[in-house]
Design a protein around this motif. Structure first.
Motif, PDB file in Angstrom:
ATOM      1  N   ILE A  89       0.840  -1.204   0.000  1.00 12.67           N
ATOM      2  CA  ILE A  89       0.000   0.000   0.000  1.00 12.67           C
ATOM      3  C   ILE A  89       0.872   1.249   0.000  1.00 12.67           C
ATOM      4  CG2 ILE A  89      -1.732   1.296   1.299  1.00 12.67           C
ATOM      5  CD1 ILE A  89      -2.759  -1.521   2.260  1.00 12.67           C
ATOM      6  N   THR A  90       1.974   1.218   0.739  1.00 16.13           N
ATOM      7  CA  THR A  90       2.904   2.345   0.740  1.00 16.13           C
ATOM      8  C   THR A  90       3.532   2.515  -0.637  1.00 16.13           C
ATOM      9  OG1 THR A  90       3.363   2.042   3.091  1.00 16.13           O
ATOM     10  CG2 THR A  90       4.969   3.305   1.827  1.00 16.13           C
ATOM     11  N   ALA A  91       3.944   1.412  -1.251  1.00 13.99           N
ATOM     12  CA  ALA A  91       4.571   1.474  -2.575  1.00 13.99           C
ATOM     13  C   ALA A  91       3.616   2.015  -3.629  1.00 13.99           C
ATOM     14  CB  ALA A  91       5.070   0.088  -2.984  1.00 13.99           C
ATOM     15  N   LEU A  92       2.343   1.716  -3.478  1.00 14.13           N
ATOM     16  CA  LEU A  92       1.343   2.199  -4.433  1.00 14.13           C
ATOM     17  C   LEU A  92       0.890   3.620  -4.127  1.00 14.13           C
ATOM     18  CD1 LEU A  92      -0.827  -1.019  -4.620  1.00 14.13           C
ATOM     19  CD2 LEU A  92       0.512  -0.047  -6.492  1.00 14.13           C
ATOM     20  N   ASP A  93       1.279   4.131  -2.968  1.00 15.22           N
ATOM     21  CA  ASP A  93       0.853   5.452  -2.516  1.00 15.22           C
ATOM     22  C   ASP A  93      -0.666   5.533  -2.462  1.00 15.22           C
ATOM     23  OD1 ASP A  93       1.272   8.008  -1.513  1.00 15.22           O
ATOM     24  OD2 ASP A  93       1.218   8.926  -3.505  1.00 15.22           O
ATOM     25  N   GLU A  94      -1.294   4.458  -1.995  1.00 12.42           N
ATOM     26  CA  GLU A  94      -2.755   4.400  -1.879  1.00 12.42           C
ATOM     27  C   GLU A  94      -3.202   4.512  -0.420  1.00 12.42           C
ATOM     28  OE1 GLU A  94      -5.079   4.336  -4.132  1.00 12.42           O
ATOM     29  OE2 GLU A  94      -4.052   3.783  -5.966  1.00 12.42           O
ATOM     30  N   GLY A  95      -2.275   4.826   0.482  1.00 11.31           N
ATOM     31  CA  GLY A  95      -2.611   4.863   1.896  1.00 11.31           C
ATOM     32  C   GLY A  95      -3.547   5.981   2.284  1.00 11.31           C
ATOM     33  N   HIS A  96      -3.699   7.002   1.440  1.00 12.94           N
ATOM     34  CA  HIS A  96      -4.576   8.120   1.758  1.00 12.94           C
ATOM     35  C   HIS A  96      -6.041   7.769   1.547  1.00 12.94           C
ATOM     36  CE1 HIS A  96      -3.560   8.294  -2.494  1.00 12.94           C
ATOM     37  NE2 HIS A  96      -4.743   8.820  -2.673  1.00 12.94           N
ATOM     38  N   ALA A  97      -6.293   6.697   0.853  1.00 10.78           N
ATOM     39  CA  ALA A  97      -7.655   6.240   0.582  1.00 10.78           C
ATOM     40  C   ALA A  97      -7.680   4.728   0.748  1.00 10.78           C
ATOM     41  CB  ALA A  97      -8.058   6.620  -0.841  1.00 10.78           C
ATOM     42  N   ASP A  98      -8.845   4.164   0.739  1.00 10.36           N
ATOM     43  CA  ASP A  98      -8.968   2.714   0.850  1.00 10.36           C
ATOM     44  C   ASP A  98      -9.821   2.217  -0.311  1.00 10.36           C
ATOM     45  OD1 ASP A  98      -8.943   0.099   1.681  1.00 10.36           O
ATOM     46  OD2 ASP A  98      -9.952   0.453   3.584  1.00 10.36           O
ATOM     47  N   PRO A  99      -9.224   2.175  -1.523  1.00  7.67           N
ATOM     48  CA  PRO A  99     -10.007   1.712  -2.668  1.00  7.67           C
ATOM     49  C   PRO A  99     -10.459   0.271  -2.474  1.00  7.67           C
ATOM     50  CG  PRO A  99      -7.677   1.960  -3.258  1.00  7.67           C
ATOM     51  CD  PRO A  99      -7.840   2.475  -1.866  1.00  7.67           C
ATOM     52  N   GLY A 100     -11.621  -0.040  -3.006  1.00  6.86           N
ATOM     53  CA  GLY A 100     -12.219  -1.356  -2.806  1.00  6.86           C
ATOM     54  C   GLY A 100     -11.362  -2.518  -3.260  1.00  6.86           C
ATOM     55  N   TRP A 101     -10.502  -2.300  -4.242  1.00  3.87           N
ATOM     56  CA  TRP A 101      -9.702  -3.412  -4.766  1.00  3.87           C
ATOM     57  C   TRP A 101      -8.568  -3.799  -3.823  1.00  3.87           C
ATOM     58  CZ3 TRP A 101      -4.566  -2.594  -5.650  1.00  3.87           C
ATOM     59  CH2 TRP A 101      -4.149  -1.277  -5.801  1.00  3.87           C
ATOM     60  N   ILE A 102      -8.213  -2.961  -2.853  1.00  6.38           N
ATOM     61  CA  ILE A 102      -7.193  -3.342  -1.876  1.00  6.38           C
ATOM     62  C   ILE A 102      -7.872  -4.210  -0.819  1.00  6.38           C
ATOM     63  CG2 ILE A 102      -5.672  -2.531  -0.034  1.00  6.38           C
ATOM     64  CD1 ILE A 102      -5.020  -0.106  -1.713  1.00  6.38           C
ATOM     65  N   VAL A 103      -7.507  -5.496  -0.800  1.00  8.18           N
ATOM     66  CA  VAL A 103      -8.133  -6.440   0.137  1.00  8.18           C
ATOM     67  C   VAL A 103      -7.108  -7.186   0.986  1.00  8.18           C
ATOM     68  CG1 VAL A 103     -10.220  -6.731  -1.269  1.00  8.18           C
ATOM     69  CG2 VAL A 103      -8.282  -8.290  -1.590  1.00  8.18           C
ATOM     70  N   ILE A 104      -5.831  -6.846   0.855  1.00 10.06           N
ATOM     71  CA  ILE A 104      -4.829  -7.530   1.673  1.00 10.06           C
ATOM     72  C   ILE A 104      -5.090  -7.262   3.158  1.00 10.06           C
ATOM     73  CG2 ILE A 104      -3.079  -5.709   1.608  1.00 10.06           C
ATOM     74  CD1 ILE A 104      -1.017  -8.102   1.240  1.00 10.06           C
ATOM     75  N   ASP A 105      -5.719  -6.134   3.463  1.00  8.68           N
ATOM     76  CA  ASP A 105      -6.073  -5.822   4.840  1.00  8.68           C
ATOM     77  C   ASP A 105      -7.161  -6.768   5.351  1.00  8.68           C
ATOM     78  OD1 ASP A 105      -7.626  -4.495   2.860  1.00  8.68           O
ATOM     79  OD2 ASP A 105      -8.252  -2.936   4.256  1.00  8.68           O
ATOM     80  N   GLU A 106      -8.130  -7.099   4.502  1.00  9.22           N
ATOM     81  CA  GLU A 106      -9.157  -8.072   4.891  1.00  9.22           C
ATOM     82  C   GLU A 106      -8.553  -9.465   5.067  1.00  9.22           C
ATOM     83  OE1 GLU A 106     -11.793  -4.826   3.632  1.00  9.22           O
ATOM     84  OE2 GLU A 106     -10.066  -5.692   2.634  1.00  9.22           O
ATOM     85  N   ILE A 107      -7.609  -9.813   4.218  1.00  9.71           N
ATOM     86  CA  ILE A 107      -6.974 -11.134   4.326  1.00  9.71           C
ATOM     87  C   ILE A 107      -6.270 -11.269   5.668  1.00  9.71           C
ATOM     88  CG2 ILE A 107      -5.175 -12.631   3.365  1.00  9.71           C
ATOM     89  CD1 ILE A 107      -5.955 -11.456   0.581  1.00  9.71           C
ATOM     90  N   ALA A 108      -5.473 -10.266   6.028  1.00  7.91           N
ATOM     91  CA  ALA A 108      -4.770 -10.304   7.317  1.00  7.91           C
ATOM     92  C   ALA A 108      -5.761 -10.280   8.479  1.00  7.91           C
ATOM     93  CB  ALA A 108      -3.803  -9.130   7.431  1.00  7.91           C
ATOM     94  N   GLY A 109      -6.734  -9.378   8.409  1.00  7.84           N
ATOM     95  CA  GLY A 109      -7.699  -9.243   9.500  1.00  7.84           C
ATOM     96  C   GLY A 109      -8.547 -10.486   9.699  1.00  7.84           C
ATOM     97  N   GLN A 110      -8.937 -11.136   8.600  1.00 12.27           N
ATOM     98  CA  GLN A 110      -9.781 -12.335   8.702  1.00 12.27           C
ATOM     99  C   GLN A 110      -9.054 -13.498   9.357  1.00 12.27           C
ATOM    100  OE1 GLN A 110     -13.335 -13.133   7.632  1.00 12.27           O
ATOM    101  NE2 GLN A 110     -12.538 -14.442   9.244  1.00 12.27           N
ATOM    102  N   MET A 111      -7.746 -13.543   9.237  1.00 12.05           N
ATOM    103  CA  MET A 111      -7.009 -14.651   9.849  1.00 12.05           C
ATOM    104  C   MET A 111      -6.887 -14.489  11.371  1.00 12.05           C
ATOM    105  SD  MET A 111      -4.103 -15.869   7.157  1.00 12.05           S
ATOM    106  CE  MET A 111      -3.458 -14.293   6.641  1.00 12.05           C
ATOM    107  N   ILE A 112      -6.998 -13.269  11.877  1.00 11.96           N
ATOM    108  CA  ILE A 112      -6.831 -13.036  13.317  1.00 11.96           C
ATOM    109  C   ILE A 112      -7.842 -13.808  14.162  1.00 11.96           C
ATOM    110  CG2 ILE A 112      -6.889 -11.282  15.141  1.00 11.96           C
ATOM    111  CD1 ILE A 112      -5.584  -9.351  13.086  1.00 11.96           C
TER     112      ILE A 112
END
Length: 148
Positions: free
Chosen positions: A58-81
């Motif tokens: 997300i940092t490399a893509l410079d997308e951290g200022h928004a949360d576009p729907g196609w970024i789902v790596i956060d859901e993958i990590a969160g769902q495993m918790i």
């Protein structure tokens, strides 16, 4: 496709035409369930590895200022918790972990919403970490009366 985009999209799960966050959560559930078959340590390591990859991508893509729907790596990590709160792999346990995580991820109750409102890379990843932790706490409470 560049590596950061491939990782951030959960190997393209985020490009699902409907409910990409749910698709990412299902990917996290599947990977986490497979790893849970080998114990809790592989799941914990996967959460850390996926989280680190997500922060980097997300940092490399410079997308951290928004949360576009196609970024789902956060859901993958969160769902495993919440899978860390299960004693073993079971259909009921996995179903409850999925529903609980999606509930907290969608409703963004309390501090989950505050972190989501940061509009930076830690907010994109952090709200899902907190949703996963809230779901894990709920599952641990359920386990007090019903073994999962």
């Amino acid at each position: 496709m560049m590596l950061p985009r491939l990782l951030a999209s959960g190997f393209c799960a985020g490009y699902a035409p409907v409910a990409p966050g749910t698709a990412g959560s299902l990917a996290g559930l599947l990977v986490g369930a497979l790893l849970l078959g080998f114990g809790h340590l592989p799941v914990a390591v996967a959460v850390l590895a996926v989280s680190a990859a997500g922060l980097w991508a997300i940092t490399a893509l410079d997308e951290g200022h928004a949360d576009p729907g196609w970024i789902v790596i956060d859901e993958i990590a969160g769902q495993m918790i919440p899978l860390l709160a299960l004693s073993h792999v079971s259909v009921v346990g996995l179903g409850l972990a999925f529903v609980a995580f999606r509930f907290f991820d969608i409703t963004k109750l309390g501090p989950i919403g505050w972190v989501d409102g940061r509009h930076d890379v830690r907010g994109v990843m952090g709200d899902d970490w907190l949703a996963g932790i809230a779901a894990a706490i709920l599952l641990l409470l359920v386990r007090l009366v019903w073994p999962l």
